[in-house]
Scaffold this active site. Structure first.
Site, PDB file in Angstrom:
ATOM      1  N   LYS A 178       0.846  -1.203   0.000  1.00 42.52           N
ATOM      2  CA  LYS A 178       0.000   0.000   0.000  1.00 42.52           C
ATOM      3  C   LYS A 178       0.882   1.254   0.000  1.00 42.52           C
ATOM      4  O   LYS A 178       2.080   1.183   0.285  1.00 42.52           O
ATOM      5  CB  LYS A 178      -0.912  -0.021   1.231  1.00 42.52           C
ATOM      6  CG  LYS A 178      -0.175  -0.025   2.557  1.00 42.52           C
ATOM      7  CD  LYS A 178      -1.138  -0.246   3.725  1.00 42.52           C
ATOM      8  CE  LYS A 178      -0.386  -0.281   5.042  1.00 42.52           C
ATOM      9  NZ  LYS A 178      -1.284  -0.581   6.179  1.00 42.52           N
ATOM     10  N   ARG A 218     -10.661  -0.236  15.050  1.00 42.11           N
ATOM     11  CA  ARG A 218     -10.431   0.630  13.896  1.00 42.11           C
ATOM     12  C   ARG A 218     -11.342   0.130  12.783  1.00 42.11           C
ATOM     13  O   ARG A 218     -12.383   0.691  12.520  1.00 42.11           O
ATOM     14  CB  ARG A 218      -8.949   0.574  13.511  1.00 42.11           C
ATOM     15  CG  ARG A 218      -8.546   1.567  12.461  1.00 42.11           C
ATOM     16  CD  ARG A 218      -7.061   1.532  12.171  1.00 42.11           C
ATOM     17  NE  ARG A 218      -6.611   0.287  11.539  1.00 42.11           N
ATOM     18  CZ  ARG A 218      -5.414   0.099  11.015  1.00 42.11           C
ATOM     19  NH1 ARG A 218      -4.515   1.061  11.069  1.00 42.11           N
ATOM     20  NH2 ARG A 218      -5.074  -1.041  10.449  1.00 42.11           N
ATOM     21  N   TYR A 223      15.946  29.950   8.730  1.00 40.05           N
ATOM     22  CA  TYR A 223      14.733  30.660   9.137  1.00 40.05           C
ATOM     23  C   TYR A 223      14.643  30.740  10.650  1.00 40.05           C
ATOM     24  O   TYR A 223      14.924  29.758  11.351  1.00 40.05           O
ATOM     25  CB  TYR A 223      13.492  29.912   8.645  1.00 40.05           C
ATOM     26  CG  TYR A 223      13.147  30.156   7.189  1.00 40.05           C
ATOM     27  CD1 TYR A 223      12.835  31.429   6.726  1.00 40.05           C
ATOM     28  CD2 TYR A 223      13.102  29.091   6.299  1.00 40.05           C
ATOM     29  CE1 TYR A 223      12.492  31.639   5.398  1.00 40.05           C
ATOM     30  CE2 TYR A 223      12.757  29.291   4.964  1.00 40.05           C
ATOM     31  CZ  TYR A 223      12.460  30.570   4.517  1.00 40.05           C
ATOM     32  OH  TYR A 223      12.120  30.767   3.220  1.00 40.05           O
ATOM     33  N   MET A 249      11.848  24.486   2.906  1.00 43.89           N
ATOM     34  CA  MET A 249      11.066  23.697   1.964  1.00 43.89           C
ATOM     35  C   MET A 249      11.971  22.869   1.042  1.00 43.89           C
ATOM     36  O   MET A 249      11.693  21.705   0.771  1.00 43.89           O
ATOM     37  CB  MET A 249      10.158  24.601   1.132  1.00 43.89           C
ATOM     38  CG  MET A 249       9.220  23.835   0.224  1.00 43.89           C
ATOM     39  SD  MET A 249       8.223  24.897  -0.830  1.00 43.89           S
ATOM     40  CE  MET A 249       7.140  25.658   0.351  1.00 43.89           C
TER      41      MET A 249
END
Ligand SMILES: *Cc1c(COP(=O)(O)O)cnc(C)c1O
Length: 389
Positions: free
Chosen positions: A52, A152, A274, A322
């Site tokens: 998956k 679940r 940053y 990023m």
């Protein structure tokens, strides 16, 4: 024009020279890890392969044939679309299970596509039977999922007992697999695992003779009680440690390398990145590489992650941007710090589990997030012959 497969959609056509980051995936290691899982099983039990989420980010269209070549015949994906994207690669006798089952209205598509749903609720079971009646060609194979304590997906024991107390509705056959999923198998002493094993045994007593499937990666390495006739390893195939309290029984699979875009030697103390979260003293040497959180490198690993350059461990400094990460490469001989040199951000020294530990997450989340923009390179495995359905 063929539709690109998920694995190749974002490959960088210009190749290595143009790429700033390279994700190398060792298909032979994936096959070897599958064999290691299969080797833990008692005679008669088998290992499936969970592919998956594009094989946990490793590329389902490359991983499925590599597992098939190793002898795997049963594959699990989460969604119908994931199944349709790899169905043409199934080996003869192969089975493709869809863990989420059919969303309402998708039963006929699943039947016609030869996919095997994992039916998780009475609603899904009755809809599957209805689809068989409408098709008029008899019941199609399905797995049934019983919830044994994870709360679940899955029928609870009472629902299963009620279903089995009456003749099966027309259009429904006994399942080809009775399945459950363990919530805490990665924690060896957790009491929930024993309770789940007991509940699963009671469920199986309602369907004697039906093959079982219980263990995923961690359950496989905890012995026969948490395995079943067909185990469902995912994480371990891709090199994540299924037994976090012990050294890993599986081989590393994934290597993420990023090119140095720029190096610099600080002439005075300077803040980095940053938010100026860290200030480094003079005479430190820094290198900035072309991977960031948009490539799946977790932003939470700012000031915590580690890379490896020319055999030396180099710490991440400042926040993750990023597209960029800055590392302190002072300990590396300056000649090795040049634009284009590859810094290993994930590999045998510092793997997805270790990076996850720095970022407050799990290796699964790291792997499934990687590689949207990286050049992918595959090692080993069968040749890549097809581009997809
Ligand atoms: C994802 C998943 C698996 C595989 O689990 P791993 O821990 O990655 O081995 C097996 N079964 C189910 C139901 C799953 O959702």
């Amino acid at each position: 024009m063929e539709t690109p497969s998920p694995a190749s959609r974002l490959a960088v056509p210009a190749g290595l020279a143009a790429a700033t980051a390279v994700l190398t995936i060792d298909l032979d290691a994936i096959a070897g890890n599958w064999r290691a899982a299969a080797a833990c099983l008692p005679p008669g039990a088998r290992a499936a392969g969970v592919i998956k989420a594009d094989a946990y980010g490793c590329g389902a269209r490359r991983v499925l044939p590599a597992l098939a070549q190793a002898g795997c015949r049963d594959f699990f994906v989460a969604l119908i679309d994931e199944a349709l994207a790899v169905r043409d690669l199934l080996p003869p006798g192969g089975r493709l299970f869809v863990l989420s089952g059919p969303p309402p209205g998708a039963e006929a598509l699943m039947r016609e596509s030869g996919l095997i749903p994992v039916l998780n609720s009475l609603e899904q079971i009755h809809a599957w039977a209805r689809a068989a009646r409408e098709a008029g060609t008899g019941p199609a194979p399905a797995a049934w999922h019983v919830d044994t304590g994870m709360t679940r997906l899955g029928l609870d024991l009472g629902e299963l007992a009620d279903l089995m107390a009456a003749p099966l509705p027309e259009g429904l056959a006994l399942p080809v697999l009775l399945m459950s999923h363990l919530a805490c198998a990665d924690d060896p002493g957790h009491p929930l695992t024993d309770r789940q094993v007991e509940t699963f045994a009671r469920a199986h007593a309602l369907l004697p003779g039906v093959p079982t499937s219980l263990g995923a990666s961690s359950g496989i390495f905890r012995g026969p009680a948490t395995q079943g006739d067909l185990v469902r390893p995912g994480a371990l195939l891709y090199g994540l440690n299924p037994t976090p309290e012990k050294p890993s029984p599986v081989r590393p699979v994934v290597r993420l390398e990023a090119k140095i875009l720029q190096g610099r030697l600080l002439d005075a103390p300077h803040p980095v990145g940053y938010g100026a979260t860290v200030t480094l003293p003079a005479h430190r040497r820094l290198a900035t590489v072309g991977v960031g959180y948009a490539d799946g490198y977790p932003r939470a690993a700012g000031n915590r992650g580690l890379g490896v350059l020319a055999g030396t461990v180099v710490p991440v400094v400042g926040r993750i941007s990023m597209d960029l990460i800055t590392l302190d490469v002072t300990e590396v001989p300056p000649a090795q710090v040049h634009p284009g040199a590859l810094v290993e951000l994930l590999g045998p020294t510092f793997d997805a589990d270790a990076l996850a530990g720095c970022a407050g997450t799990i290796g699964y989340e790291i792997l499934t997030g990687l590689g949207r923009r990286c050049l992918r390179v595959y090692l080993g495995g069968p040749p890549d012959t097809q581009e997809g359905p």
